[in-house]
Motif scaffolding. Sequence first.
Motif, PDB file in Angstrom:
ATOM      1  N   VAL A  40      26.350  50.870  -1.339  1.00  0.00           N
ATOM      2  CA  VAL A  40      24.899  50.862  -1.153  1.00  0.00           C
ATOM      3  C   VAL A  40      24.157  51.119  -2.452  1.00  0.00           C
ATOM      4  N   ARG A  41      24.817  51.714  -3.428  1.00  0.00           N
ATOM      5  CA  ARG A  41      24.173  51.903  -4.729  1.00  0.00           C
ATOM      6  C   ARG A  41      23.850  50.563  -5.384  1.00  0.00           C
ATOM      7  N   ALA A  42      24.602  49.529  -5.034  1.00  0.00           N
ATOM      8  CA  ALA A  42      24.374  48.199  -5.601  1.00  0.00           C
ATOM      9  C   ALA A  42      23.474  47.339  -4.728  1.00  0.00           C
ATOM     10  N   ILE A  43      23.680  47.383  -3.424  1.00  0.00           N
ATOM     11  CA  ILE A  43      22.972  46.443  -2.549  1.00  0.00           C
ATOM     12  C   ILE A  43      21.761  47.049  -1.855  1.00  0.00           C
ATOM     13  N   GLY A  44      21.556  48.366  -1.988  1.00  0.00           N
ATOM     14  CA  GLY A  44      20.457  49.036  -1.299  1.00  0.00           C
ATOM     15  C   GLY A  44      20.928  49.643   0.013  1.00  0.00           C
ATOM     16  N   GLN A  45      20.244  50.678   0.461  1.00  0.00           N
ATOM     17  CA  GLN A  45      20.653  51.390   1.666  1.00  0.00           C
ATOM     18  C   GLN A  45      20.749  50.482   2.884  1.00  0.00           C
ATOM     19  N   ASP A  46      19.866  49.522   2.972  1.00  0.00           N
ATOM     20  CA  ASP A  46      19.873  48.583   4.092  1.00  0.00           C
ATOM     21  C   ASP A  46      20.337  47.191   3.673  1.00  0.00           C
ATOM     22  N   GLY A  47      20.949  47.104   2.482  1.00  0.00           N
ATOM     23  CA  GLY A  47      21.411  45.813   1.996  1.00  0.00           C
ATOM     24  C   GLY A  47      20.301  44.906   1.526  1.00  0.00           C
ATOM     25  N   GLU A  48      19.112  45.484   1.294  1.00  0.00           N
ATOM     26  CA  GLU A  48      17.949  44.648   0.995  1.00  0.00           C
ATOM     27  C   GLU A  48      18.078  43.879  -0.317  1.00  0.00           C
ATOM     28  N   LEU A  49      18.766  44.455  -1.304  1.00  0.00           N
ATOM     29  CA  LEU A  49      18.907  43.755  -2.582  1.00  0.00           C
ATOM     30  C   LEU A  49      19.824  42.538  -2.449  1.00  0.00           C
ATOM     31  N   LEU A  50      20.893  42.682  -1.680  1.00  0.00           N
ATOM     32  CA  LEU A  50      21.775  41.542  -1.440  1.00  0.00           C
ATOM     33  C   LEU A  50      21.060  40.469  -0.629  1.00  0.00           C
ATOM     34  N   MET A  51      20.338  40.878   0.406  1.00  0.00           N
ATOM     35  CA  MET A  51      19.624  39.905   1.230  1.00  0.00           C
ATOM     36  C   MET A  51      18.592  39.134   0.397  1.00  0.00           C
ATOM     37  N   ALA A  52      17.944  39.850  -0.525  1.00  0.00           N
ATOM     38  CA  ALA A  52      16.952  39.195  -1.373  1.00  0.00           C
ATOM     39  C   ALA A  52      17.615  38.171  -2.289  1.00  0.00           C
ATOM     40  N   ARG A  53      18.794  38.494  -2.769  1.00  0.00           N
ATOM     41  CA  ARG A  53      19.531  37.553  -3.639  1.00  0.00           C
ATOM     42  C   ARG A  53      19.905  36.287  -2.876  1.00  0.00           C
ATOM     43  N   VAL A  54      20.383  36.443  -1.655  1.00  0.00           N
ATOM     44  CA  VAL A  54      20.741  35.284  -0.837  1.00  0.00           C
ATOM     45  C   VAL A  54      19.492  34.461  -0.513  1.00  0.00           C
ATOM     46  N   ALA A  55      18.423  35.148  -0.150  1.00  0.00           N
ATOM     47  CA  ALA A  55      17.183  34.452   0.206  1.00  0.00           C
ATOM     48  C   ALA A  55      16.617  33.684  -0.986  1.00  0.00           C
ATOM     49  N   ALA A  56      16.737  34.262  -2.184  1.00  0.00           N
ATOM     50  CA  ALA A  56      16.203  33.604  -3.376  1.00  0.00           C
ATOM     51  C   ALA A  56      16.949  32.313  -3.680  1.00  0.00           C
ATOM     52  N   LEU A  57      18.295  32.341  -3.551  1.00  0.00           N
ATOM     53  CA  LEU A  57      19.067  31.119  -3.825  1.00  0.00           C
ATOM     54  C   LEU A  57      18.825  30.086  -2.732  1.00  0.00           C
ATOM     55  N   HIS A  58      18.665  30.534  -1.523  1.00  0.00           N
ATOM     56  CA  HIS A  58      18.338  29.618  -0.426  1.00  0.00           C
ATOM     57  C   HIS A  58      17.001  28.930  -0.684  1.00  0.00           C
ATOM     58  N   ALA A  59      16.011  29.693  -1.111  1.00  0.00           N
ATOM     59  CA  ALA A  59      14.694  29.121  -1.380  1.00  0.00           C
ATOM     60  C   ALA A  59      14.737  28.165  -2.570  1.00  0.00           C
ATOM     61  N   LYS A  60      15.539  28.518  -3.560  1.00  0.00           N
ATOM     62  CA  LYS A  60      15.609  27.711  -4.778  1.00  0.00           C
ATOM     63  C   LYS A  60      16.278  26.369  -4.536  1.00  0.00           C
ATOM     64  N   THR A  61      17.298  26.353  -3.669  1.00  0.00           N
ATOM     65  CA  THR A  61      18.076  25.125  -3.461  1.00  0.00           C
ATOM     66  C   THR A  61      17.676  24.369  -2.198  1.00  0.00           C
ATOM     67  N   GLY A  62      17.022  25.077  -1.272  1.00  0.00           N
ATOM     68  CA  GLY A  62      16.696  24.444  -0.011  1.00  0.00           C
ATOM     69  C   GLY A  62      17.893  24.282   0.903  1.00  0.00           C
ATOM     70  N   GLN A  63      18.970  24.990   0.612  1.00  0.00           N
ATOM     71  CA  GLN A  63      20.191  24.892   1.408  1.00  0.00           C
ATOM     72  C   GLN A  63      20.692  26.277   1.808  1.00  0.00           C
ATOM     73  N   LYS A  64      21.404  26.321   2.911  1.00  0.00           N
ATOM     74  CA  LYS A  64      22.069  27.561   3.275  1.00  0.00           C
ATOM     75  C   LYS A  64      23.147  27.888   2.244  1.00  0.00           C
ATOM     76  N   VAL A  65      23.392  29.180   2.068  1.00  0.00           N
ATOM     77  CA  VAL A  65      24.280  29.648   1.005  1.00  0.00           C
ATOM     78  C   VAL A  65      25.641  30.034   1.581  1.00  0.00           C
ATOM     79  N   THR A  66      26.690  29.572   0.928  1.00  0.00           N
ATOM     80  CA  THR A  66      28.041  30.006   1.275  1.00  0.00           C
ATOM     81  C   THR A  66      28.347  31.298   0.532  1.00  0.00           C
ATOM     82  N   LEU A  67      28.880  32.281   1.240  1.00  0.00           N
ATOM     83  CA  LEU A  67      29.218  33.573   0.649  1.00  0.00           C
ATOM     84  C   LEU A  67      30.735  33.727   0.588  1.00  0.00           C
ATOM     85  N   ILE A  68      31.241  34.049  -0.597  1.00  0.00           N
ATOM     86  CA  ILE A  68      32.667  34.308  -0.790  1.00  0.00           C
ATOM     87  C   ILE A  68      32.798  35.725  -1.314  1.00  0.00           C
ATOM     88  N   GLY A  69      33.410  36.600  -0.532  1.00  0.00           N
ATOM     89  CA  GLY A  69      33.490  38.001  -0.905  1.00  0.00           C
ATOM     90  C   GLY A  69      34.923  38.478  -1.063  1.00  0.00           C
TER      91      GLY A  69
END
Length: 244
Positions: free
Chosen positions: A90-119
Amino acid sequence: MVLRLAVPASADVPPPRLALLSEWPRAAWGLGRLIAEWKTLDDVPRGDGRPVILLPGLVNSDRSNFVMRRYLKRLGYRAEGWHLGRNLGVRAIGQDGELLMARVAALHAKTGQKVTLIGVSLGGIMARIAAHRHPELVREVITISSPFAGPPTCTNVWRQFEWLTGEKVGDPAVNARLAEAAKPLPVPATSIWSHSDGLVNGLICREPEGSDARAIEVSSSHLWVQMKPEVLRAVAQVLGRGAD
Protein backbone atom coordinates in the motif's frame (compact mmCIF):
# COMPACT_ATOMS: atom_id res chain seq x y z
CA MET A 1 7.81 -32.95 -18.85
CA VAL A 2 7.74 -30.61 -15.85
CA LEU A 3 10.50 -31.11 -13.31
CA ARG A 4 9.15 -31.44 -9.79
CA LEU A 5 11.81 -30.67 -7.20
CA ALA A 6 11.11 -30.39 -3.48
CA VAL A 7 7.44 -29.54 -3.83
CA PRO A 8 5.11 -28.60 -0.94
CA ALA A 9 3.08 -31.45 0.48
CA SER A 10 -0.18 -29.49 0.37
CA ALA A 11 -1.61 -26.04 -0.32
CA ASP A 12 -1.55 -24.94 3.33
CA VAL A 13 2.21 -25.03 4.01
CA PRO A 14 5.18 -22.98 2.74
CA PRO A 15 7.60 -24.50 0.21
CA PRO A 16 10.12 -26.93 1.72
CA ARG A 17 13.59 -25.81 2.69
CA LEU A 18 15.32 -27.54 -0.22
CA ALA A 19 13.24 -25.56 -2.72
CA LEU A 20 14.09 -22.35 -0.87
CA LEU A 21 17.82 -23.10 -0.82
CA SER A 22 17.81 -23.87 -4.54
CA GLU A 23 16.29 -20.51 -5.52
CA TRP A 24 19.47 -18.64 -6.44
CA PRO A 25 21.14 -21.48 -8.41
CA ARG A 26 17.96 -22.08 -10.39
CA ALA A 27 17.50 -18.35 -10.98
CA ALA A 28 21.05 -18.08 -12.32
CA TRP A 29 20.50 -21.10 -14.55
CA GLY A 30 17.36 -19.52 -15.92
CA LEU A 31 19.19 -16.30 -16.71
CA GLY A 32 21.79 -18.28 -18.62
CA ARG A 33 19.06 -19.97 -20.61
CA LEU A 34 17.50 -16.60 -21.40
CA ILE A 35 20.76 -15.33 -22.85
CA ALA A 36 21.16 -18.48 -24.93
CA GLU A 37 17.56 -18.56 -26.17
CA TRP A 38 16.74 -14.85 -26.47
CA LYS A 39 16.93 -14.79 -30.27
CA THR A 40 14.68 -17.84 -30.57
CA LEU A 41 11.69 -16.43 -28.68
CA ASP A 42 9.89 -14.99 -31.69
CA ASP A 43 8.10 -18.24 -32.63
CA VAL A 44 4.88 -16.90 -31.07
CA PRO A 45 1.91 -14.82 -32.28
CA ARG A 46 2.67 -11.20 -33.06
CA GLY A 47 1.23 -8.41 -30.97
CA ASP A 48 -1.64 -6.14 -31.95
CA GLY A 49 -0.52 -2.94 -30.24
CA ARG A 50 -2.77 -3.30 -27.21
CA PRO A 51 -1.70 -1.54 -23.98
CA VAL A 52 -0.10 -3.71 -21.31
CA ILE A 53 1.06 -2.73 -17.82
CA LEU A 54 3.60 -4.91 -16.00
CA LEU A 55 3.40 -4.92 -12.20
CA PRO A 56 6.57 -5.93 -10.26
CA GLY A 57 6.85 -8.22 -7.26
CA LEU A 58 7.53 -7.30 -3.64
CA VAL A 59 10.30 -4.68 -3.23
CA ASN A 60 10.99 -4.71 -6.98
CA SER A 61 10.55 -1.83 -9.41
CA ASP A 62 9.91 -1.59 -13.14
CA ARG A 63 13.53 -2.57 -13.70
CA SER A 64 12.72 -6.13 -12.69
CA ASN A 65 10.34 -6.42 -15.66
CA PHE A 66 12.70 -4.86 -18.20
CA VAL A 67 13.22 -8.12 -20.08
CA MET A 68 9.53 -8.93 -20.42
CA ARG A 69 8.69 -5.35 -21.33
CA ARG A 70 11.32 -5.34 -24.05
CA TYR A 71 10.15 -8.73 -25.32
CA LEU A 72 6.51 -7.71 -25.55
CA LYS A 73 7.42 -4.48 -27.30
CA ARG A 74 9.43 -6.52 -29.79
CA LEU A 75 6.33 -8.60 -30.48
CA GLY A 76 4.23 -5.50 -31.09
CA TYR A 77 2.49 -4.71 -27.80
CA ARG A 78 2.45 -1.35 -26.04
CA ALA A 79 4.09 -2.72 -22.89
CA GLU A 80 4.74 -0.27 -20.06
CA GLY A 81 5.82 -0.34 -16.43
CA TRP A 82 3.54 0.62 -13.61
CA HIS A 83 5.55 3.83 -12.83
CA LEU A 84 4.92 3.58 -9.08
CA GLY A 85 8.46 2.87 -7.89
CA ARG A 86 9.26 -0.14 -5.76
CA ASN A 87 6.40 -2.42 -4.85
CA LEU A 88 6.04 -1.87 -1.12
CA GLY A 89 2.37 -2.78 -0.97
CA VAL A 90 0.00 0.00 0.00
CA ARG A 91 2.98 2.32 0.35
CA ALA A 92 3.26 2.16 -3.44
CA ILE A 93 -0.33 1.90 -4.63
CA GLY A 94 -2.16 3.85 -1.90
CA GLN A 95 -4.31 2.60 0.96
CA ASP A 96 -7.23 1.96 -1.37
CA GLY A 97 -5.13 1.23 -4.45
CA GLU A 98 -5.99 4.65 -5.84
CA LEU A 99 -2.55 5.28 -7.36
CA LEU A 100 -2.61 1.99 -9.27
CA MET A 101 -6.18 2.58 -10.43
CA ALA A 102 -5.21 6.04 -11.65
CA ARG A 103 -2.31 4.57 -13.63
CA VAL A 104 -4.58 2.04 -15.33
CA ALA A 105 -7.23 4.67 -16.02
CA ALA A 106 -4.66 7.04 -17.53
CA LEU A 107 -3.36 4.43 -20.00
CA HIS A 108 -6.91 3.44 -20.86
CA ALA A 109 -7.79 7.07 -21.59
CA LYS A 110 -4.61 7.60 -23.59
CA THR A 111 -5.06 4.57 -25.84
CA GLY A 112 -8.82 4.21 -25.90
CA GLN A 113 -8.43 0.51 -25.14
CA LYS A 114 -8.81 -1.72 -22.14
CA VAL A 115 -5.49 -2.49 -20.46
CA THR A 116 -3.98 -5.93 -19.99
CA LEU A 117 -2.34 -6.35 -16.58
CA ILE A 118 0.59 -8.73 -16.06
CA GLY A 119 1.64 -9.05 -12.44
CA VAL A 120 4.58 -10.88 -10.89
CA SER A 121 4.09 -12.28 -7.37
CA LEU A 122 2.61 -9.46 -5.22
CA GLY A 123 2.06 -7.48 -8.42
CA GLY A 124 -0.29 -10.21 -9.62
CA ILE A 125 -2.41 -9.91 -6.49
CA MET A 126 -2.66 -6.18 -7.13
CA ALA A 127 -3.56 -6.77 -10.77
CA ARG A 128 -6.44 -9.03 -9.77
CA ILE A 129 -7.75 -6.47 -7.29
CA ALA A 130 -7.60 -3.76 -9.96
CA ALA A 131 -9.57 -5.95 -12.35
CA HIS A 132 -12.24 -6.62 -9.74
CA ARG A 133 -12.66 -2.95 -8.97
CA HIS A 134 -12.53 -1.62 -12.52
CA PRO A 135 -13.33 -4.35 -15.05
CA GLU A 136 -14.38 -1.65 -17.49
CA LEU A 137 -10.70 -0.63 -17.73
CA VAL A 138 -9.07 -4.07 -17.77
CA ARG A 139 -9.00 -6.44 -20.71
CA GLU A 140 -7.22 -9.40 -19.15
CA VAL A 141 -5.04 -10.39 -16.20
CA ILE A 142 -1.98 -12.64 -16.29
CA THR A 143 -0.36 -13.52 -12.98
CA ILE A 144 3.12 -15.00 -12.63
CA SER A 145 3.96 -16.88 -9.41
CA SER A 146 1.35 -14.81 -7.54
CA PRO A 147 0.06 -16.38 -4.30
CA PHE A 148 -3.44 -14.94 -4.49
CA ALA A 149 -5.35 -18.10 -3.55
CA GLY A 150 -4.01 -18.73 -0.06
CA PRO A 151 -2.71 -17.10 3.12
CA PRO A 152 0.69 -15.33 3.22
CA THR A 153 1.89 -17.89 5.77
CA CYS A 154 2.01 -20.41 2.91
CA THR A 155 5.06 -18.53 1.66
CA ASN A 156 8.63 -18.14 2.87
CA VAL A 157 8.49 -14.36 2.59
CA TRP A 158 5.55 -13.31 4.73
CA ARG A 159 7.77 -11.81 7.42
CA GLN A 160 9.61 -9.78 4.78
CA PHE A 161 6.21 -8.65 3.49
CA GLU A 162 5.33 -7.33 6.93
CA TRP A 163 8.64 -5.53 7.36
CA LEU A 164 8.66 -3.94 3.91
CA THR A 165 5.00 -2.94 3.66
CA GLY A 166 4.32 -2.02 7.27
CA GLU A 167 1.25 -4.27 7.25
CA LYS A 168 0.61 -7.31 9.39
CA VAL A 169 -0.49 -10.69 8.13
CA GLY A 170 -3.91 -11.37 9.60
CA ASP A 171 -4.98 -7.74 9.80
CA PRO A 172 -8.56 -7.25 8.56
CA ALA A 173 -7.45 -4.94 5.73
CA VAL A 174 -4.88 -7.46 4.48
CA ASN A 175 -7.36 -10.32 4.73
CA ALA A 176 -9.98 -8.33 2.84
CA ARG A 177 -7.63 -7.60 -0.06
CA LEU A 178 -6.54 -11.23 -0.27
CA ALA A 179 -10.14 -12.41 -0.26
CA GLU A 180 -10.91 -9.95 -3.05
CA ALA A 181 -7.93 -11.12 -5.12
CA ALA A 182 -8.90 -14.78 -4.69
CA LYS A 183 -12.40 -14.36 -6.12
CA PRO A 184 -12.93 -15.39 -9.77
CA LEU A 185 -12.26 -12.46 -12.03
CA PRO A 186 -14.84 -10.74 -14.24
CA VAL A 187 -12.25 -10.63 -17.06
CA PRO A 188 -10.14 -13.38 -18.69
CA ALA A 189 -7.45 -14.63 -16.32
CA THR A 190 -4.36 -16.78 -16.62
CA SER A 191 -2.09 -17.99 -13.84
CA ILE A 192 1.47 -19.06 -14.56
CA TRP A 193 2.82 -21.04 -11.62
CA SER A 194 5.53 -23.47 -10.54
CA HIS A 195 5.10 -26.43 -8.22
CA SER A 196 8.80 -26.16 -7.28
CA ASP A 197 8.70 -22.45 -6.40
CA GLY A 198 10.91 -21.91 -3.35
CA LEU A 199 9.37 -18.68 -2.04
CA VAL A 200 5.63 -19.20 -2.43
CA ASN A 201 3.52 -22.33 -2.52
CA GLY A 202 2.73 -22.84 -6.17
CA LEU A 203 -0.60 -24.47 -5.33
CA ILE A 204 -1.96 -21.09 -4.16
CA CYS A 205 -0.80 -19.34 -7.34
CA ARG A 206 -3.74 -20.54 -9.42
CA GLU A 207 -7.50 -20.71 -9.22
CA PRO A 208 -9.09 -23.98 -8.04
CA GLU A 209 -9.59 -26.90 -10.40
CA GLY A 210 -12.72 -26.45 -12.49
CA SER A 211 -12.30 -22.69 -12.76
CA ASP A 212 -12.76 -20.94 -16.08
CA ALA A 213 -9.34 -19.33 -15.65
CA ARG A 214 -6.31 -20.77 -17.42
CA ALA A 215 -3.45 -22.23 -15.41
CA ILE A 216 -0.05 -22.85 -16.98
CA GLU A 217 2.51 -24.81 -14.99
CA VAL A 218 6.21 -24.24 -15.51
CA SER A 219 9.27 -25.57 -13.70
CA SER A 220 10.94 -22.52 -12.21
CA SER A 221 12.39 -20.73 -9.26
CA HIS A 222 10.47 -17.74 -7.94
CA LEU A 223 13.41 -15.38 -8.38
CA TRP A 224 13.61 -14.01 -11.93
CA VAL A 225 10.69 -16.20 -12.98
CA GLN A 226 9.57 -13.44 -15.35
CA MET A 227 12.83 -13.87 -17.28
CA LYS A 228 12.45 -17.59 -17.94
CA PRO A 229 12.11 -18.37 -21.67
CA GLU A 230 9.14 -20.66 -21.07
CA VAL A 231 7.38 -17.94 -19.06
CA LEU A 232 7.97 -15.33 -21.76
CA ARG A 233 6.62 -17.72 -24.38
CA ALA A 234 3.62 -18.57 -22.22
CA VAL A 235 2.73 -14.89 -21.79
CA ALA A 236 3.07 -14.30 -25.52
CA GLN A 237 0.89 -17.31 -26.30
CA VAL A 238 -1.83 -16.15 -23.92
CA LEU A 239 -1.81 -12.64 -25.37
CA GLY A 240 -1.81 -14.08 -28.88
CA ARG A 241 -5.04 -15.99 -28.28
CA GLY A 242 -6.84 -12.69 -27.93
CA ALA A 243 -5.09 -10.85 -30.77
CA ASP A 244 -7.43 -8.94 -33.03
